[in-house]
Each structure stands twice: as structure tokens, then as C-alpha cells.
Design an enzyme around this catalytic site. Structure first.
Site, PDB file in Angstrom:
ATOM      1  CG  ASP A  11       5.102  -4.174   7.034  1.00 53.32           C
ATOM      2  OD1 ASP A  11       6.046  -3.478   7.496  1.00 53.32           O
ATOM      3  OD2 ASP A  11       4.619  -4.550   5.775  1.00 53.32           O
ATOM      4  CD  GLU A  71       9.501  -4.457   9.014  1.00 48.64           C
ATOM      5  OE1 GLU A  71       9.810  -5.565   8.889  1.00 48.64           O
ATOM      6  OE2 GLU A  71       8.820  -3.754   7.960  1.00 48.64           O
ATOM      7  CG  ASP A 143       2.094  -4.026   2.631  1.00 49.98           C
ATOM      8  OD1 ASP A 143       3.286  -3.669   2.885  1.00 49.98           O
ATOM      9  OD2 ASP A 143       1.242  -3.902   1.713  1.00 49.98           O
TER      10      ASP A 143
END
Length: 172
Positions: A11, A71, A143
């Protein structure tokens, strides 16, 4: 017999980049580790990107994943913030690519839909479902939890793709 694949989910963020490592064997998922790489917000941009690179490279080297999932960036109203996030995302894609890993990308809504069943959900729902899917999972930040969700999403989608390819091979 299903093969075991080690997946790192990433992430990306300039302040904090979350990472999560899982093993997938068929429908079974196993938590291996998760954490957060933090950059020094008082440092210049290039130094911060180096900090993210070095931290992520150390994890990839130590954990030896087989595949990576990152992501995708969403565009927001602040162009400068979007650009900086894109640069951090570039580091998040470069590190596993340099290690020879295939890198897949997933939109935030696809990750949420895969993990919690709907494309729009909050952090609490993601945390809860990550813990349901992997009760031993531990994470130090939102995260890191998101990174585990990204890895779970990849495990699901790669398995679906492998199943479709196997069915095509049998039919052909």
C-alpha cells in the site's frame, strides 16, 4: 496439489508505505508478516523516496516473495499530493520488479470488493475481514492492514485466473 505462493501486498504512500506478506495455497491463506515503512517528512523528496526504496528492498530481500501486488493510485483534487503518491507508487512497483517478481495492480474498490464484499467500505471493515481471513494477522497501521488486503485480493484473483486458464487448457 496446489502450489504455495508467497505474496507481498504493498500500500504505497510517501509518509507511510504498508506491506504485508501472505502465503496462498489453494483457498488457504497464511499470514507471514506485515509492517509499515516510514519516511522522514522533514527530508527532501528524493531522500524520502530512497528511504521507501531501501526499506521495501530489505523486506523483499528478507521475505523472498514470489509475486507482488500494489494498490493503484486514485486521483484527488490536490495535484501535488497525487503526484507525490504516484512517485511513491513507482518505488513500490520498482522494488519488486528489480527483484524479478511479477507485479499486479489493483484498484482500491477492487480490493475492498474482494475482501469485504463491497467496493466501498471503511478501514474498520477491512481490518475486521483481514482478521477473519487470517486470525493470526498482526499489523501496526492502517497501511499494513491495507497491504494485507491487497495481498489477499491478489491471491483471490490469481487463483481465479489460474482456474480459468486450466479450464481453457482442458477444453482445448
Amino acid at each position: 496439489m496446489a502450489e504455495t505462493i508467497r505474496i507481498i501486498g504493498i500500500d504505497p504512500g510517501l509518509r507511510r508505505t504498508g506491506w504485508g506478506i501472505i502465503e496462498a495455497c489453494g483457498n488457504s491463506l497464511r499470514f507471514l508478516g506485515a509492517g509499515t515503512i516510514r519516511s522522514d517528512d522533514k527530508a527532501d523528496l528524493a531522500s524520502r523516496l530512497c528511504q521507501l526504496h531501501d526499506g521495501l528492498a530489505a523486506i523483499v530481500h528478507a521475505e523472498r516473495p514470489d509475486e507482488a501486488a500494489v494498490e493503484q493510485t486514485f486521483v484527488n483534487k490536490d495535484a501535488t499530493a497525487t503526484l507525490k503518491l504516484g512517485q511513491a507508487r513507482g518505488v513500490a512497483m520498482l522494488v519488486p520488479a528489480l527483484a524479478g517478481l511479477p507485479v499486479s495492480e489493483y484498484a482500491p474498490n477492487a480490493v475492498k470488493k474482494t475482501v469485504i464484499g463491497v467496493g466501498h467500505g471503511d478501514k474498520r471493515q477491512i481490518h475486521m475481514m483481514v482478521k477473519v481471513l487470517m486470525p493470526r494477522a498482526a499489523f501496526d497501521s492502517d497501511d499494513a492492514a491495507d497491504a494485507l488486503a491487497i495481498a489477499i485480493c491478489h491471491a483471490h484473483h490469481r487463483q481465479s485466473a489460474a482456474g480459468r486458464l486450466a479450464a481453457l487448457a482442458r477444453a482445448g
